[in-house]
Design a protein around this motif. Structure first.
Motif, mmCIF file in Angstrom:
data_model
loop_
_atom_site.group_PDB
_atom_site.id
_atom_site.type_symbol
_atom_site.label_atom_id
_atom_site.label_comp_id
_atom_site.label_asym_id
_atom_site.label_seq_id
_atom_site.Cartn_x
_atom_site.Cartn_y
_atom_site.Cartn_z
ATOM 1 N N ILE A 7 -4.419 -6.263 -22.791
ATOM 2 C CA ILE A 7 -3.777 -7.517 -23.171
ATOM 3 C C ILE A 7 -3.210 -8.212 -21.932
ATOM 4 O O ILE A 7 -3.410 -9.419 -21.738
ATOM 5 N N GLU A 11 -4.296 -11.801 -20.439
ATOM 6 C CA GLU A 11 -3.296 -12.843 -20.221
ATOM 7 C C GLU A 11 -3.338 -13.334 -18.771
ATOM 8 O O GLU A 11 -3.130 -14.535 -18.517
ATOM 9 N N GLN A 52 -13.816 -9.660 -23.382
ATOM 10 C CA GLN A 52 -13.473 -9.665 -24.802
ATOM 11 C C GLN A 52 -14.582 -8.997 -25.611
ATOM 12 O O GLN A 52 -14.306 -8.150 -26.455
ATOM 13 N N LEU A 56 -12.354 -5.883 -25.887
ATOM 14 C CA LEU A 56 -11.332 -6.320 -26.830
ATOM 15 C C LEU A 56 -11.824 -6.292 -28.270
ATOM 16 O O LEU A 56 -11.170 -5.717 -29.142
ATOM 17 N N GLU A 116 -4.835 -16.488 -29.105
ATOM 18 C CA GLU A 116 -4.842 -15.094 -28.659
ATOM 19 C C GLU A 116 -3.436 -14.584 -28.379
ATOM 20 O O GLU A 116 -3.067 -13.500 -28.819
ATOM 21 N N GLU A 117 -2.662 -15.354 -27.624
ATOM 22 C CA GLU A 117 -1.355 -14.865 -27.188
ATOM 23 C C GLU A 117 -0.307 -14.860 -28.294
ATOM 24 O O GLU A 117 0.611 -14.048 -28.253
ATOM 25 N N PHE A 121 -3.062 -10.990 -29.887
ATOM 26 C CA PHE A 121 -2.517 -9.957 -28.999
ATOM 27 C C PHE A 121 -1.311 -9.231 -29.591
ATOM 28 O O PHE A 121 -1.255 -7.998 -29.540
ATOM 29 N N ARG A 125 -1.317 -5.272 -30.316
ATOM 30 C CA ARG A 125 -0.328 -4.399 -29.680
ATOM 31 C C ARG A 125 0.370 -3.517 -30.725
ATOM 32 O O ARG A 125 0.679 -2.366 -30.474
ATOM 33 N N LEU A 133 -5.082 0.828 -25.322
ATOM 34 C CA LEU A 133 -4.950 -0.452 -24.618
ATOM 35 C C LEU A 133 -4.939 -0.242 -23.110
ATOM 36 O O LEU A 133 -5.541 -1.023 -22.369
#
Length: 168
Positions: A7, A11, A52, A56, A116-117, A121, A125, A133
């Protein structure tokens, strides 16, 4: 060197891409350096999308209930970005509409980053083991180390600054 998870790695990609768009807009409109910066942004977007896809999305699918839905939404956004980038490939800064198309791409990228953020994400998390992760972050860093050997340019400068290596 601080080890970060996937993550944090993604970012960092977001900050690099945002910085490249800022540089594009700060460069005079007729300056062909804007084309080079756009190519760098496109390369960063491609590397981000590859990370990704490779790391991801499989984690999202395996760790999150309804992960397939998250991935489908992300893939639809990626298809829009890809189409917009293709539309800009043959453009020059001197063509009418170049700046407007770059700004439209930037808006789409900003929307992707925000989603995403703020949504994906934090959910990942919470739903994915930290060691997974971390492992995925290490894999992304390994891929990036290979990429950086050939990339260079403004994006490399931004990454260095974000890692504490100087000022932009």
């Amino acid at each position: 060197m601080t080890r970060t998870d996937i993550i944090t790695e993604l970012e960092t990609d977001h900050r690099v891409i945002e910085a490249l768009f800022t540089w594009i807009h700060r460069t005079p409109i007729e300056d062909t350096g804007r084309e080079r910066l756009l190519q760098e942004a496109a390369g960063e977007l491609a590397r981000h999308a590859a990370a990704q896809e490779r790391y991801l999305y499989p984690a999202v699918r395996s760790c999150l209930p309804g992960g397939d839905g998250f991935v489908e939404k992300e893939n639809a956004g990626q298809e829009r970005l890809t189409a917009m980038l293709r539309g800009l490939e043959s453009c020059t800064v001197l063509e009418p509409g170049f700046d407007g198309r770059v700004r439209a791409l930037e808006r789409e990228v900003t929307q992707h980053i925000r989603h995403e953020e703020h949504d994906l994400f934090p959910t990942l998390r919470q739903g994915c083991p930290p060691e997974t992760l971390q492992r995925l972050g290490a894999q992304v860093r390994e891929d990036r180390a290979r990429d950086r050997a050939v990339a260079g340019g403004s994006a490399a400068t931004v990454r260095s600054v974000l890692a504490g290596g100087g000022a932009v």
